[in-house]
Design a protein around this motif. Structure first.
Motif, PDB file in Angstrom:
ATOM      1  N   LYS A 227       0.829  -1.202   0.000  1.00  0.00           N
ATOM      2  CA  LYS A 227       0.000   0.000   0.000  1.00  0.00           C
ATOM      3  C   LYS A 227       0.867   1.258   0.000  1.00  0.00           C
ATOM      4  O   LYS A 227       0.587   2.229  -0.719  1.00  0.00           O
ATOM      5  N   LEU A 228       1.938   1.238   0.810  1.00  0.00           N
ATOM      6  CA  LEU A 228       2.858   2.375   0.824  1.00  0.00           C
ATOM      7  C   LEU A 228       3.573   2.502  -0.514  1.00  0.00           C
ATOM      8  O   LEU A 228       3.822   3.613  -0.997  1.00  0.00           O
ATOM      9  N   ALA A 229       3.894   1.365  -1.121  1.00  0.00           N
ATOM     10  CA  ALA A 229       4.588   1.383  -2.407  1.00  0.00           C
ATOM     11  C   ALA A 229       3.712   2.009  -3.485  1.00  0.00           C
ATOM     12  O   ALA A 229       4.185   2.810  -4.298  1.00  0.00           O
ATOM     13  N   VAL A 230       2.428   1.658  -3.494  1.00  0.00           N
ATOM     14  CA  VAL A 230       1.503   2.241  -4.473  1.00  0.00           C
ATOM     15  C   VAL A 230       1.330   3.735  -4.212  1.00  0.00           C
ATOM     16  O   VAL A 230       1.286   4.541  -5.160  1.00  0.00           O
ATOM     17  N   LEU A 231       1.242   4.126  -2.942  1.00  0.00           N
ATOM     18  CA  LEU A 231       1.122   5.542  -2.609  1.00  0.00           C
ATOM     19  C   LEU A 231       2.367   6.302  -3.064  1.00  0.00           C
ATOM     20  O   LEU A 231       2.263   7.405  -3.619  1.00  0.00           O
ATOM     21  N   PHE A 232       3.537   5.712  -2.844  1.00  0.00           N
ATOM     22  CA  PHE A 232       4.796   6.317  -3.291  1.00  0.00           C
ATOM     23  C   PHE A 232       4.767   6.521  -4.802  1.00  0.00           C
ATOM     24  O   PHE A 232       5.134   7.588  -5.301  1.00  0.00           O
ATOM     25  N   PHE A 233       4.329   5.507  -5.516  1.00  0.00           N
ATOM     26  CA  PHE A 233       4.264   5.609  -6.972  1.00  0.00           C
ATOM     27  C   PHE A 233       3.340   6.743  -7.405  1.00  0.00           C
ATOM     28  O   PHE A 233       3.692   7.550  -8.272  1.00  0.00           O
ATOM     29  N   ARG A 234       2.155   6.800  -6.827  1.00  0.00           N
ATOM     30  CA  ARG A 234       1.185   7.816  -7.239  1.00  0.00           C
ATOM     31  C   ARG A 234       1.691   9.226  -6.951  1.00  0.00           C
ATOM     32  O   ARG A 234       1.526  10.146  -7.773  1.00  0.00           O
ATOM     33  N   SER A 239       3.299  14.169  -9.185  1.00  0.00           N
ATOM     34  CA  SER A 239       4.092  15.365  -8.883  1.00  0.00           C
ATOM     35  C   SER A 239       5.136  15.637  -9.955  1.00  0.00           C
ATOM     36  O   SER A 239       5.609  16.774 -10.089  1.00  0.00           O
ATOM     37  N   CYS A 240       5.499  14.615 -10.724  1.00  0.00           N
ATOM     38  CA  CYS A 240       6.533  14.797 -11.748  1.00  0.00           C
ATOM     39  C   CYS A 240       6.085  15.772 -12.822  1.00  0.00           C
ATOM     40  O   CYS A 240       6.890  16.570 -13.325  1.00  0.00           O
ATOM     41  N   ILE A 241       4.809  15.745 -13.166  1.00  0.00           N
ATOM     42  CA  ILE A 241       4.320  16.600 -14.256  1.00  0.00           C
ATOM     43  C   ILE A 241       4.397  18.085 -13.895  1.00  0.00           C
ATOM     44  O   ILE A 241       5.042  18.871 -14.598  1.00  0.00           O
ATOM     45  N   PRO A 242       3.783  18.526 -12.774  1.00  0.00           N
ATOM     46  CA  PRO A 242       3.901  19.953 -12.434  1.00  0.00           C
ATOM     47  C   PRO A 242       5.299  20.347 -11.968  1.00  0.00           C
ATOM     48  O   PRO A 242       5.631  21.540 -11.960  1.00  0.00           O
ATOM     49  N   GLN A 268       7.087  15.491  -3.595  1.00  0.00           N
ATOM     50  CA  GLN A 268       8.168  14.544  -3.836  1.00  0.00           C
ATOM     51  C   GLN A 268       8.987  14.290  -2.571  1.00  0.00           C
ATOM     52  O   GLN A 268       9.511  13.196  -2.381  1.00  0.00           O
ATOM     53  N   VAL A 269       9.093  15.294  -1.723  1.00  0.00           N
ATOM     54  CA  VAL A 269       9.747  15.081  -0.425  1.00  0.00           C
ATOM     55  C   VAL A 269       8.917  14.112   0.416  1.00  0.00           C
ATOM     56  O   VAL A 269       9.468  13.207   1.079  1.00  0.00           O
ATOM     57  N   VAL A 270       7.598  14.297   0.410  1.00  0.00           N
ATOM     58  CA  VAL A 270       6.713  13.380   1.134  1.00  0.00           C
ATOM     59  C   VAL A 270       6.859  11.965   0.586  1.00  0.00           C
ATOM     60  O   VAL A 270       6.918  10.982   1.337  1.00  0.00           O
ATOM     61  N   ALA A 271       6.927  11.849  -0.744  1.00  0.00           N
ATOM     62  CA  ALA A 271       7.105  10.535  -1.366  1.00  0.00           C
ATOM     63  C   ALA A 271       8.412   9.897  -0.918  1.00  0.00           C
ATOM     64  O   ALA A 271       8.472   8.690  -0.649  1.00  0.00           O
ATOM     65  N   LEU A 272       9.468  10.696  -0.841  1.00  0.00           N
ATOM     66  CA  LEU A 272      10.765  10.182  -0.382  1.00  0.00           C
ATOM     67  C   LEU A 272      10.666   9.661   1.048  1.00  0.00           C
ATOM     68  O   LEU A 272      11.209   8.597   1.374  1.00  0.00           O
TER      69      LEU A 272
END
Length: 450
Positions: A227-234, A239-242, A268-272
């Motif tokens: 679940k965390l992995a999917v959240l990281f991906f999303r 965030s990559c686009i903007p 992206q910091v949150v994703a990290l």
């Protein structure tokens, strides 16, 4: 002991020896890139009137992105995600060698004419070949039903990577009309370049690396929170686009642009943080997958990824964005941090872990050691000099000479490492890693003595 039959990994099968030769071609391109980079730095020490710096820089960057990184990722994705019958199609052989022909054309045309008819023709040909690769790879992955197997999460990252590869090509496509209308050197011109670069290194290459990382976790059955992995991906994907807007802050746009780009950088910091929460508790299980040299490379790539994310977040602030634009040393250092420190060094670690690269010979160990020393030293000098300029403390005495001196280690080191790989010897790490997988599968299936 009666063991339940387990299929050996595809990378140990004889049909992949040709693919390893493709990887060596990619490394040869990296050797060329390193020597071109050294020549660029020499031009700050001893001017060479016969060489156009800007034209040579175009050759350096195109061969780096398309000759080395694109080729290495191309090989990695084929051998990890596609079954034998798919990856051995002549289609991929044609794609590989035609793309190498395009790279060779860019290598010889860019230093002579810069962006002109011949070089643009070769770069356009490479883009069209990349479309072909995207279509064929997704088609074959769909036929193999990878999205329904153990690698369905890692395939999400790869699909995103291919999406960003296609999106990045919009930058070069609009360059033609911009140049034809006489806007070379304008904000629109540079923003088109930054569009291409952003979706190349933050999209195509970064998501490919993440896909390969999760492929390793899935293949060696390292249990992680899905679940965390999917959240990281999303979070990373959306965030990559903007986050591209971070590349246009040098134009001092409206406040809304700063807000959107800042939110993207923060996400992206949150994703990290999510990635660290997920993987740090598993660090022993992950590091055991790597041998001594590949473990060091993997850790170095991870540290570079941390710095990349932090620096990207810092660039969201107006003052830092303007500072980075004024001090080009920061931009050069950042690009090398991402393309060499994070992406390239991860690929070194990955292929070593898979047994495709070897540190068996002393020449390989010395070569990689010199390469890493040259990379760390040159990065340190770039950022320290940039910091001194920011503090108005002047320049490091003989800065360009010293920078050229430490930069010699990069091409010399990677050349020695490349020569060490030509023996064709395989790394024993592949056997060790396979034994780990066999043991885990055996434990799950409760193999017993008879």
């Amino acid at each position: 002991m009666k063991m339940i039959p387990v299929t050996f990994p595809d990378y140990l099968k004889p049909d992949l020896h040709a693919k390893r030769n493709w990887l060596l071609v990619a490394f040869l391109n990296l050797v060329i890139v390193a020597f071109l980079g050294l020549l660029l730095r020499w031009m700050f020490v001893g001017a060479i009137k016969e060489i156009n710096y800007k034209f040579l820089l175009h050759a350096h960057s195109h061969v780096a992105l398309l000759g080395w990184l694109y080729t290495a990722v191309f090989v990695a994705l084929l051998v990890t995600f596609l079954p034998q019958e798919s990856r051995n199609q002549k289609t991929y052989t044609w794609q590989f060698w035609l793309s190498q022909g395009a790279v060779l054309g860019m290598l010889f045309s860019f230093p002579v004419q810069g962006y002109a008819a011949v070089s643009i023709t070769f770069s356009t040909a490479h883009m069209l070949l990349s479309y072909w690769f995207i279509y064929q790879f997704l088609r074959d992955a769909g036929k193999a039903k990878i999205n329904m197997g153990e690698h369905r999460l890692s395939l999400k990252f790869v699909k995103a990577a291919l999406f960003f590869l296609a999106i990045s090509s919009l930058g070069p496509w609009v360059m033609g009309p911009i140049m034809a209308l006489g806007h070379i050197g304008s904000e629109m011109y540079f923003n088109a370049i930054y569009f291409y670069l952003h979706f190349q290194y933050n999209g195509w290459f970064t998501f490919s690396v993440l896909g390969l990382l999760f492929w390793l976790l899935e293949y060696y059955q390292v249990s992680f929170n899905s679940k965390l992995a999917v959240l990281f991906f999303r979070l990373m994907f959306w965030s990559c686009i903007p986050a591209y807007l971070l590349s246009v802050l040098w134009t001092k746009p409206d406040a809304n642009i700063y807000l959107v780009s800042g939110v993207a950088a923060f996400v992206q910091v949150v994703a990290l943080i999510i990635l660290l929460v997920m993987l740090v508790p598993l660090h022993r299980q992950i590091l055991i997958l790597f041998g001594r040299w590949s473990r060091r490379l993997f850790i170095l790539a991870a540290v570079a990824f941390l710095f990349k994310t932090g620096m990207q977040f810092a660039s969201a602030f107006p003052y830092m964005a303007e500072l980075a634009f004024r001090l080009r040393l920061f931009i050069i250092g950042y690009l090398h941090l991402v393309l060499i420190g994070f992406i390239s060094i991860f690929l070194f670690a990955f292929f070593t872990q898979q047994g495709w690269l070897s540190f068996k010979h002393g020449i390989s160990r010395w070569g990689m050691g010199l390469f890493l020393l040259g990379f760390i030293s040159s990065e340190s000098m770039l950022f320290v000099q940039g910091l001194l300029f920011w503090l108005m403390a002047g320049a490091i005495p003989f800065y360009n000479n010293f920078l050229f001196g430490v930069s010699i280690l990069l091409p010399v080191g990677i050349l020695l490492f490349f020569l060490g790989q030509l023996s064709g010897s395989r790394n024993n790490e592949a056997k060790v890693r396979d034994e780990i997988r066999l043991q885990r599968e055996c434990a799950e299936k409760k193999c017993v003595k008879v």
